[in-house]
Design a protein around this motif. Structure first.
Motif, short mmCIF file in Angstrom:
data_model
loop_
_atom_site.label_atom_id
_atom_site.label_comp_id
_atom_site.label_asym_id
_atom_site.label_seq_id
_atom_site.Cartn_x
_atom_site.Cartn_y
_atom_site.Cartn_z
N VAL A 88 0.30 5.24 -9.43
CA VAL A 88 -0.95 5.52 -10.16
C VAL A 88 -1.35 6.97 -9.92
N THR B 215 0.67 -2.36 5.72
CA THR B 215 0.50 -1.56 4.50
C THR B 215 0.68 -0.08 4.84
N LEU B 216 1.34 0.64 3.93
CA LEU B 216 1.74 2.02 4.19
C LEU B 216 1.18 2.97 3.12
N GLY B 217 -0.03 2.68 2.64
CA GLY B 217 -0.66 3.54 1.64
C GLY B 217 0.20 3.69 0.41
N GLU B 218 0.41 4.93 -0.04
CA GLU B 218 1.16 5.15 -1.29
C GLU B 218 2.64 4.79 -1.14
N GLY C 187 3.51 1.85 -0.08
CA GLY C 187 3.61 0.40 -0.29
C GLY C 187 3.43 -0.41 0.98
N SER D 269 -2.83 -2.07 9.10
CA SER D 269 -2.61 -0.72 8.58
C SER D 269 -1.52 -0.06 9.42
N ALA E 122 -3.87 -0.41 -5.76
CA ALA E 122 -3.50 0.80 -6.51
C ALA E 122 -4.59 1.17 -7.52
N CYS F 177 -7.54 3.16 -6.34
CA CYS F 177 -7.31 4.59 -6.11
C CYS F 177 -7.56 5.44 -7.36
N ALA G 90 4.50 0.82 -3.61
CA ALA G 90 3.17 0.80 -4.26
C ALA G 90 3.34 0.98 -5.76
N PHE G 91 2.38 0.49 -6.52
CA PHE G 91 2.38 0.75 -7.96
C PHE G 91 2.04 2.23 -8.16
N ALA H 155 -8.95 1.37 -0.87
CA ALA H 155 -7.72 0.72 -1.35
C ALA H 155 -7.33 -0.44 -0.43
N GLY H 156 -7.45 -0.21 0.86
CA GLY H 156 -7.10 -1.26 1.83
C GLY H 156 -8.03 -2.46 1.69
N PHE I 71 -7.11 -4.33 -1.36
CA PHE I 71 -5.83 -5.02 -1.12
C PHE I 71 -6.10 -6.32 -0.35
N HIS I 72 -6.89 -6.23 0.72
CA HIS I 72 -7.14 -7.42 1.56
C HIS I 72 -7.92 -8.50 0.81
N SER J 117 -1.18 -5.57 -4.24
CA SER J 117 -0.78 -4.16 -4.36
C SER J 117 -1.32 -3.55 -5.65
P1 ADP Z 1 -5.62 0.88 4.70
O1 ADP Z 1 -6.74 1.65 4.08
O2 ADP Z 1 -6.04 -0.47 5.20
O3 ADP Z 1 -4.80 1.70 5.68
P2 ADP Z 1 -3.49 1.38 2.80
O4 ADP Z 1 -3.90 2.81 2.61
O5 ADP Z 1 -2.19 1.13 3.49
O6 ADP Z 1 -4.64 0.52 3.47
O7 ADP Z 1 -3.45 0.73 1.32
C1 ADP Z 1 -3.30 -0.66 1.10
C2 ADP Z 1 -2.44 -0.88 -0.13
O8 ADP Z 1 -3.09 -0.29 -1.28
C3 ADP Z 1 -1.04 -0.24 -0.08
O9 ADP Z 1 -0.10 -1.11 0.55
C4 ADP Z 1 -0.76 -0.03 -1.55
O10 ADP Z 1 -0.27 -1.23 -2.14
C5 ADP Z 1 -2.13 0.29 -2.13
N1 ADP Z 1 -2.31 1.78 -2.15
C6 ADP Z 1 -2.92 2.55 -1.24
N2 ADP Z 1 -2.86 3.86 -1.57
C7 ADP Z 1 -2.19 3.91 -2.76
C8 ADP Z 1 -1.79 4.98 -3.66
N3 ADP Z 1 -2.06 6.25 -3.39
N4 ADP Z 1 -1.12 4.62 -4.79
C9 ADP Z 1 -0.85 3.33 -5.08
N5 ADP Z 1 -1.19 2.29 -4.28
C10 ADP Z 1 -1.84 2.57 -3.14
#
Ligand code: ADP
Length: 294
Positions: free
Chosen positions: A232, A210-213, A215, A180, A270, A273, A229-230, A240-241, A244-245, A266
């Motif tokens: 949504v 991974t960088l949340g929204e 990507g 993360s 997405a 969420c 990120a896709f 979400a994480g 993803f994993h 990804s």
């Molecule tokens: P963690 O909870 O482990 O920190 P992230 O928040 O980085 O994980 O999310 C993991 C992946 O999920 C992201 O790389 C992205 O592909 C997807 N994701 C997370 N948040 C969003 C969002 N708001 N919209 C679309 N995809 C998302």
């Protein structure tokens, strides 16, 4: 038949109350909705693997209490192999979560005297596994699990959510370090994901941050890249994480090409969420394929 993915780590139980506001001292309020389901990064990832149509196993702790029994049933109902689950009388970690309409949460966690499992508690699955996913929350159990996976030639993945003893021990021992943004910043000592990626990749064959929204960014040997990120309508990003994993490990288990694997994980993250709660947000394979087909 081998397992596609063995998920090793944390299982808990969540009671998520949707409330109009957070109660003040001595105030009684009524919740608009209640979501009662299992949680924990590795357990959520195992359910993801199963919903994607693959064979998942879970290795971790669930007590013989009410919440442990219920969570075990949930895993079994999802078709997960639960023979590596360790049972005991110390409580199943429980969270009571109060969510306001603006999404802000208040959380109470209880785990009593429950401690990480010792290495000898590892119950090796009856079959081999194509991939092992660790969430780092069972640092001692992860050691024999990693050795077991390596004897079977399993791909190994760490979901590195934050820096602690478990993730620190595993991070350069697994084949895939999926970190993360928080983990990357804690490890580097500053908030610079690009720099963290370069530094981590000096010691790991494959790193994804991974960088949340926003990507993700990745590096595999000499190759590197980023994937947005896709887009949504995000309702709740909890889980979400984890999703993803789980999807990433599923992609490895089925031998997906690298760009396809990242897009698959990804899309799954997405989709999670778009619904309230981690478990209810876990998509099916058909839903992920629909997003990928655009
Ligand atoms: P963690 O909870 O482990 O920190 P992230 O928040 O980085 O994980 O999310 C993991 C992946 O999920 C992201 O790389 C992205 O592909 C997807 N994701 C997370 N948040 C969003 C969002 N708001 N919209 C679309 N995809 C998302």
């Amino acid at each position: 038949m081998p397992l596609d993915v063995l998920c090793v780590g944390h299982a808990s139980f969540d009671l998520v109350f949707t409330v109009p506001h957070h109660p003040a001292a001595d105030e009684k309020i009524f919740a608009d909705a209640l979501l009662a389901c299992g949680g924990g990064p590795a357990a959520n990832a195992a359910v993801t693997v199963a919903r994607l149509g693959l064979k998942a196993g879970f290795a971790g702790y669930l007590a013989t209490d009410l919440y442990g029994e219920r969570h075990l049933e949930e895993l079994a109902e999802a078709g997960i192999d639960t023979r590596s689950v360790v049972r005991g009388t110390s409580p199943t970690p429980l969270s009571a979560v109060l969510v306001k309409p603006d999404g802000r949460r208040a959380l109470v966690n209880y785990k009593g005297d429950t401690r990480p499992l010792p290495p000898q508690a590892f119950l090796a699955p009856a079959t081999s596994a194509r991939c092992i996913l660790f969430d780092g929350h069972e640092p001692e159990l992860s050691k024999p699990a990693l050795a077991w996976g390596q004897t079977h030639g399993a791909a190994t993945v760490l979901d590195a959510g934050s820096l602690h003893a478990g993730t620190e021990w595993l991070m350069f021992r697994v084949g895939h370090l999926v970190a993360s943004e928080k983990f990357a910043a804690q490890w580097l000592g500053e908030d610079d994901p690009e720099q963290a990626l370069t530094a981590l990749a000096e010691r790991s064959p494959c790193v994804v941050i991974t960088l949340g929204e926003r990507g993700l960014i990745w590096r595999r040997g000499a190759e590197s890249g980023r994937l947005p990120a896709f887009p949504v309508e995000a309702v709740d990003t909890t889980g979400a994480g984890d999703v993803f994993h789980g999807a990433y490990a599923a992609g490895l288990a089925t031998g997906m090409d690298w760009p396809e694997l990242l897009r698959y994980a990804s899309a799954a993250g997405a989709l999670c969420c778009t619904r309230l709660g981690a478990r209810p947000g876990i998509p099916s394979r058909a839903e992920v394929e629909q997003v990928l087909a655009g």
